[in-house]
Scaffold this motif. Structure first.
Motif, PDB file in Angstrom:
ATOM      1  N   ALA A 164       0.732  -1.116   0.193  1.00 29.56           N
ATOM      2  CA  ALA A 164      -0.138  -0.196  -0.183  1.00 29.56           C
ATOM      3  C   ALA A 164       0.754   1.287   0.319  1.00 29.56           C
ATOM      4  O   ALA A 164       0.338   2.360  -0.214  1.00 29.56           O
ATOM      5  CB  ALA A 164      -0.955   0.409   1.063  1.00 29.56           C
ATOM      6  N   LEU A 165       2.545   1.615   0.313  1.00 28.95           N
ATOM      7  CA  LEU A 165       2.826   2.309   0.567  1.00 28.95           C
ATOM      8  C   LEU A 165       3.773   2.434  -0.202  1.00 28.95           C
ATOM      9  O   LEU A 165       3.874   3.613  -0.671  1.00 28.95           O
ATOM     10  CB  LEU A 165       3.842   2.525   1.671  1.00 28.95           C
ATOM     11  CG  LEU A 165       3.407   2.042   3.698  1.00 28.95           C
ATOM     12  CD1 LEU A 165       4.407   2.074   3.666  1.00 28.95           C
ATOM     13  CD2 LEU A 165       2.261   3.357   3.400  1.00 28.95           C
ATOM     14  N   TYR A 166       4.185   1.443  -1.029  1.00 31.02           N
ATOM     15  CA  TYR A 166       4.151   1.527  -2.756  1.00 31.02           C
ATOM     16  C   TYR A 166       3.985   2.500  -3.584  1.00 31.02           C
ATOM     17  O   TYR A 166       3.970   3.104  -4.463  1.00 31.02           O
ATOM     18  CB  TYR A 166       4.642   0.163  -2.841  1.00 31.02           C
ATOM     19  CG  TYR A 166       6.532  -0.303  -2.449  1.00 31.02           C
ATOM     20  CD1 TYR A 166       7.065   0.304  -1.687  1.00 31.02           C
ATOM     21  CD2 TYR A 166       5.768  -2.034  -1.949  1.00 31.02           C
ATOM     22  CE1 TYR A 166       7.963  -0.341  -0.678  1.00 31.02           C
ATOM     23  CE2 TYR A 166       6.951  -2.604  -1.787  1.00 31.02           C
ATOM     24  CZ  TYR A 166       7.294  -1.668  -0.932  1.00 31.02           C
ATOM     25  OH  TYR A 166       9.533  -2.234   0.084  1.00 31.02           O
ATOM     26  N   LEU A 167       2.440   1.742  -3.403  1.00 33.38           N
ATOM     27  CA  LEU A 167       1.145   2.827  -4.067  1.00 33.38           C
ATOM     28  C   LEU A 167       0.772   4.211  -3.929  1.00 33.38           C
ATOM     29  O   LEU A 167       0.782   4.911  -5.325  1.00 33.38           O
ATOM     30  CB  LEU A 167      -0.217   1.723  -3.973  1.00 33.38           C
ATOM     31  CG  LEU A 167       0.253   0.161  -4.100  1.00 33.38           C
ATOM     32  CD1 LEU A 167      -1.913  -0.117  -4.197  1.00 33.38           C
ATOM     33  CD2 LEU A 167       0.487  -0.119  -5.431  1.00 33.38           C
ATOM     34  N   LEU A 168       1.271   4.624  -2.356  1.00 34.77           N
ATOM     35  CA  LEU A 168       1.006   5.926  -2.542  1.00 34.77           C
ATOM     36  C   LEU A 168       2.171   6.538  -3.103  1.00 34.77           C
ATOM     37  O   LEU A 168       2.507   7.946  -3.496  1.00 34.77           O
ATOM     38  CB  LEU A 168       0.738   6.447  -0.870  1.00 34.77           C
ATOM     39  CG  LEU A 168      -0.470   5.326  -0.563  1.00 34.77           C
ATOM     40  CD1 LEU A 168       0.310   5.863   1.066  1.00 34.77           C
ATOM     41  CD2 LEU A 168      -1.416   6.478  -1.023  1.00 34.77           C
ATOM     42  N   MET A 169       3.522   5.992  -2.898  1.00 36.67           N
ATOM     43  CA  MET A 169       4.859   6.565  -3.202  1.00 36.67           C
ATOM     44  C   MET A 169       4.417   6.567  -4.943  1.00 36.67           C
ATOM     45  O   MET A 169       5.202   7.991  -4.762  1.00 36.67           O
ATOM     46  CB  MET A 169       6.331   5.815  -2.643  1.00 36.67           C
ATOM     47  CG  MET A 169       6.303   6.143  -1.189  1.00 36.67           C
ATOM     48  SD  MET A 169       7.889   5.435  -0.806  1.00 36.67           S
ATOM     49  CE  MET A 169       7.399   4.115  -0.862  1.00 36.67           C
ATOM     50  N   ILE A 170       4.621   5.676  -5.337  1.00 38.45           N
ATOM     51  CA  ILE A 170       4.097   5.903  -6.876  1.00 38.45           C
ATOM     52  C   ILE A 170       3.171   6.629  -7.231  1.00 38.45           C
ATOM     53  O   ILE A 170       3.558   7.551  -7.844  1.00 38.45           O
ATOM     54  CB  ILE A 170       3.983   4.002  -7.607  1.00 38.45           C
ATOM     55  CG1 ILE A 170       4.740   3.001  -6.856  1.00 38.45           C
ATOM     56  CG2 ILE A 170       3.237   4.464  -9.207  1.00 38.45           C
ATOM     57  CD1 ILE A 170       4.519   1.872  -7.171  1.00 38.45           C
ATOM     58  N   ALA A 171       1.938   6.750  -6.654  1.00 41.49           N
ATOM     59  CA  ALA A 171       1.252   7.556  -7.722  1.00 41.49           C
ATOM     60  C   ALA A 171       1.586   9.162  -6.516  1.00 41.49           C
ATOM     61  O   ALA A 171       1.624   9.845  -7.749  1.00 41.49           O
ATOM     62  CB  ALA A 171       0.069   7.505  -6.698  1.00 41.49           C
TER      63      ALA A 171
END
Length: 370
Positions: free
Chosen positions: A118-125
């Motif tokens: 979930a944190l990866y998705l937030l950083m990617i976005a």
């Protein structure tokens, strides 16, 4: 939120399932050297697969993408070991990293597959939209660094220390890359709320008794520091009756031969205890500008640590003598949950109202005194 980069990360996450299914059918995957070669090959291939079409200017974009891919494998391991799905990672558990079949190993796999993903998705976005991801990145660093700092020594000194395979080296990127990423995250501009000089002066002139939230947080820090010291003494075999009774009646997992709980308590003792003491100072005296950033780092670290510790102490893969006794279940769990929640509230307080930690006003006050 730009869906294309996030969708790419989700696709990589899901791609781990068919890839694992194919690998499980190959006879060569029974050889330890083949497993580690395929593991590093998968990391390199996933990086190239992301790098060639995207050309992002932020290298952390590729890190998040590749780690999203590997998070899928962690979910497969956890679900397979819990019997929720077919154990298609059985070849890896046999000749790769057997210690991942422990309760602690399963818990860190769940955490990586859910929270880290979930944190990866937030950083990617955020990277795709050219926004700051400083706080998310700091939380992720604290979480993954804590997991590796406990996991790697625990593998070596625990009962699986004699069964280390070459696949152990696959953990090295997850130890080194986060520390490299931390330097880039700290280089980003701070995104704290803008406060006026008058607001800063007003907050820093208040005594701790005029700041009830800070007073409550100081109470938590005192409790947490004492609890950290106590459990550190427990795992160091302190002969006191209180330590003996606690390890036999409340948390027998602290003497589990896998050694992860013991290493965790020692990390708390030597790293988190000094942090709690520094935070007490930071809430008493204004101008500790380091507090907001490091509060986020330790919030992530302690959240990961407590999730893994609580979950493994109750998990069926932990031998029965080392599980939390039924009679002590609620007090022990609530105590450990409180230990995890406190740092989250401290981080929220630091980010929500950072005026007390402003360094400028504190320096001005020192000049007036001189």
């Amino acid at each position: 939120m730009k869906l294309r980069p996030v969708g790419g990360a989700v696709a990589l996450f899901l791609a781990s399932f068919p890839i694992t299914y194919v690998l499980n059918g190959l006879a060569s995957m029974e050889q330890p050297l083949v497993i580690v070669a395929v593991g590093f090959g998968a990391l390199i291939f996933s990086f190239a697969f992301v790098y060639i079409p995207s050309r992002s200017q932020d290298p952390l974009y590729y890190v998040c993408m590749v780690f999203s891919f590997t998070a899928g494998f962690d979910l497969i391991i956890a679900l397979g070991e819990d019997g929720i799905m077919s154990n298609i990672m059985g070849f890896y558990m046999k000749e790769g990293e057997r210690y991942l079949s422990t309760a602690y190993g399963i818990m860190i796999c769940y955490w990586d597959a859910i929270v880290h993903f979930a944190l990866y998705l937030l950083m990617i976005a955020a990277i795709a939209e050219r926004k700051s991801y400083r706080h998310v990145g700091l939380y992720w660093f604290g979480s993954i660094a804590m997991s590796m700092i406990v996991f790697l020594p625990g593998n070596v000194v625990g009962k699986y220390g004699t069964e280390i395979r070459p696949a152990f080296l696959l953990n090295v990127p997850y130890l080194l890359i986060p520390f490299w990423a931390l330097t880039r995250i700290f280089a980003q501009p701070k995104t704290l709320p803008i406060v006026t000089a008058d607001k800063v002066s007003e907050e820093q002139l208040k005594s701790v008794f005029q700041r009830p939230l800070d007073l409550g947080l100081m109470g938590f820090l005192l409790f947490a520091a004492g609890f950290t010291l106590f459990r550190g003494l427990v795992v160091l075999d302190c002969p006191a009756d209180a330590c003996f009774n606690y390890i036999h009646q409340q948390e027998p997992s602290l003497h589990d031969p896998v050694a992860y709980p013991k290493v965790q308590m020692l990390v708390y003792l030597f790293y988190v205890l000094p942090y709690f003491c520094l935070c007490l100072y930071g809430l008493l005296f204004p101008g500790c500008s380091w507090m907001p950033d490091w509060a986020v780092v330790f919030a992530g670290a302690i959240a990961q640590a407590q999730f893994s510790h609580i979950g493994s102490s109750l998990h069926s893969h932990t031998p029965f003598p080392y599980r939390t006794p039924e009679g002590a279940w609620w007090p022990v769990v609530l105590l450990n949950v409180a230990y995890a929640v406190g740092p989250q509230l401290l981080a929220y307080r630091c980010l929500r109202n950072p005026a007390f930690f402003s360094l400028v006003a504190a320096r001005d006050e020192d000049k007036k005194k001189q």
